[in-house]
Design an enzyme around this catalytic site. Structure first.
Site, PDB file in Angstrom:
ATOM      1  N   HIS A 168      32.152  -6.557  12.812  1.00 21.89           N
ATOM      2  CA  HIS A 168      32.378  -7.675  11.905  1.00 21.89           C
ATOM      3  C   HIS A 168      33.522  -8.520  12.478  1.00 21.89           C
ATOM      4  CE1 HIS A 168      30.909  -4.420   9.224  1.00 21.89           C
ATOM      5  NE2 HIS A 168      30.399  -5.371   8.464  1.00 21.89           N
TER       6      HIS A 168
ATOM      7  N   ASP B 290      26.220   3.380  12.457  1.00 23.34           N
ATOM      8  CA  ASP B 290      27.022   2.909  11.329  1.00 23.34           C
ATOM      9  C   ASP B 290      27.435   4.137  10.524  1.00 23.34           C
ATOM     10  OD1 ASP B 290      28.183   1.667   9.207  1.00 23.34           O
ATOM     11  OD2 ASP B 290      26.452   0.468   8.646  1.00 23.34           O
TER      12      ASP B 290
END
Length: 450
Positions: A115, A353
């Site tokens: 991100h 993730d």
């Protein structure tokens, strides 16, 4: 002075962040307790016509592995890294990034994900924030060139800042939505600059807590319109990455608009976006929606919408997103069977993730978790290839649906019959007999490959 504080002193560009740990080797004869090696993952071994690395396309996520501190709603962080002083300075961000690339290089993964807020501190203005990103992207460019590690995808954090408490693209305040759009603009520029294969949209707070204060149609329409803006800007700057949406049913909102694969596919078709977007499926989100682990992977794939997988798992006895490393061979096998059947995930991949448990505080734990997960999917790949090569399960499935290959069944499957013709068929042939689903047989056959 703590080790973390000492790490702030001087130029850290030549520092080794994981001393005593070398590149992870492939040792197929490794003992059960030899966990700092791959026992099943050989990136160069050809499986089902391609090297393992091309089927699996492993990626390390930066947020869990290099920003996670082991905190939870009931306790402070437990994980301390010797390079991280806990500050939001650019110097600390640079150390994190260098540590991350050393880790990924020693692990031998070809891709990474992040991100925008993972890699660079947010400033007091959008301009300052973007300058911070430029500094960090310059360092990322250099580290990517030095290591050969590529960017699987990047994304924007449109959920953590308090401005996004009511959503980002679906916020009732247009000012907030405009800010999110500006953040996406910068994210796309970064994706282009770093050669990202994909760009992910995860609507962390795109949903509602109560229908009483929510204009659902307006919020969904606004989200679609921002996606269209992103498509226009992508074309304008020449960014070639695939756009992906990541479904999740709930948490942090009570209901998220991107609930599961079929919900997202329906949304994309409703707003004419289905030709420009695919899905990034996270199995932990799938199970939160009440589905089987690989349900969304299968559903996305059969409609040509599976773009990438956030390969993790959760504890199905819990009601929240635990982001654990995937260790289940059966789930990995069934996932890889879908991926092989569709010819691969490129330009997507298997992105871990996942985060080590808050009780797993050693540096080595980070390696062990990734190694074990990579071996899990390597075993899944080997198993899936054998399943497809043997053809037994494919034949069993074909036999189960054989009635649709001729006669009235063929007409039904091709949409070339009518209710009247079906009625005449029943009058002539009578009521159908029961046919066993043989679920236990399918499960038993699968287990022979695990």
């Amino acid at each position: 002075m703590s080790e973390a504080k000492r790490a702030r002193k001087g130029d850290d560009s030549d520092r080794e962040y994981f001393p005593g740990i070398s590149s992870i080797p492939y040792k197929p004869d490794a003992a059960p307790t030899d966990v700092m090696c791959f026992k099943y993952y050989d990136p160069n071994e050809v499986i089902y016509g391609k090297p393992m690395r091309d089927w699996l396309r492993y990626s390390v996520c930066f947020w869990h592995s290099f920003r996670g501190v082991g905190s939870d709603p009931f306790g402070l962080g437990t994980i301390e890294r010797p390079w991280d002083d806990g500050s939001e300075s650019l110097e600390n961000a640079q150390r994190r990034l260098r540590a991350g690339f050393e880790f990924m290089s020693k692990l031998g993964v070809p891709y990474w994900t992040f991100h925008d807020r993972d890699i660079a501190p947010e400033g007091s203005t959008l301009e300052e924030t973007n300058r911070n990103l430029d500094v960090m992207v310059t360092l990322a460019e250099r580290l990517m060139k030095e290591t050969g590690i590529k960017l699987l995808w990047n994304t924007c954090n449109l959920f953590a800042n308090p401005r996004y408490m009511n959503g980002a693209l679906t916020n009732p305040d247009a000012h907030v939505t405009a800010y999110a759009a500006a953040q996406i603009k910068k994210g796309l520029e970064i994706g282009k600059r770093l050669g990202a294969g994909n760009f992910v949209f995860w609507g962390g707070r795109e949903g509602y807590q109560s229908l009483l204060n929510t204009n659902v149609h307006l919020e969904l329409s606004n989200m679609a319109n921002v996606f269209k803006m992103a498509l226009a800007y992508k074309k304008k700057i020449g960014f070639t990455g695939q756009f992906l949406i990541e479904p999740k049913p709930k948490e942090p909102t009570r209901h998220q608009y991107d609930y599961d694969a079929m919900t997202v596919i329906g949304f994309l078709k409703q707003f004419g976006l289905d030709q420009d977007f695919k899905l990034n499926i996270e199995p932990n989100h799938t199970t939160l929606a009440g589905h089987q682990y690989h349900h969304d992977i299968q559903m996305a794939s059969i409609f040509g919408m599976l773009g990438s997988v956030d390969s993790n798992t959760g504890s199905t006895d819990l009601g929240w997103d635990t982001d654990q490393f995937p260790m289940d061979i059966s789930y990995a096998t069934q996932t890889m069977k879908v991926i092989l059947e569709q010819g691969g995930l490129q330009p997507g991949g298997l992105n871990f993730d996942a985060k080590v448990r808050r009780e797993s505080t050693d540096l080595q734990d980070l390696f062990i978790a990734h190694i074990a997960a990579m071996d899990t999917f390597a075993r899944g790949l080997r198993n899936a290839a054998r399943i497809l090569e043997d053809g037994h399960m494919k034949l069993m499935l074909s036999d189960r649906y054989a009635s649709f290959s001729n006669g009235i069944g063929l007409k039904i499957s091709q949409g070339q019959t009518s209710l009247e013709e079906c009625e005449e068929f029943i009058k002539k042939n009578g009521a159908p007999s029961k046919t066993s689903g043989q679920q236990e047989k399918y499960e038993a056959v699968l287990n022979r490959y695990l």
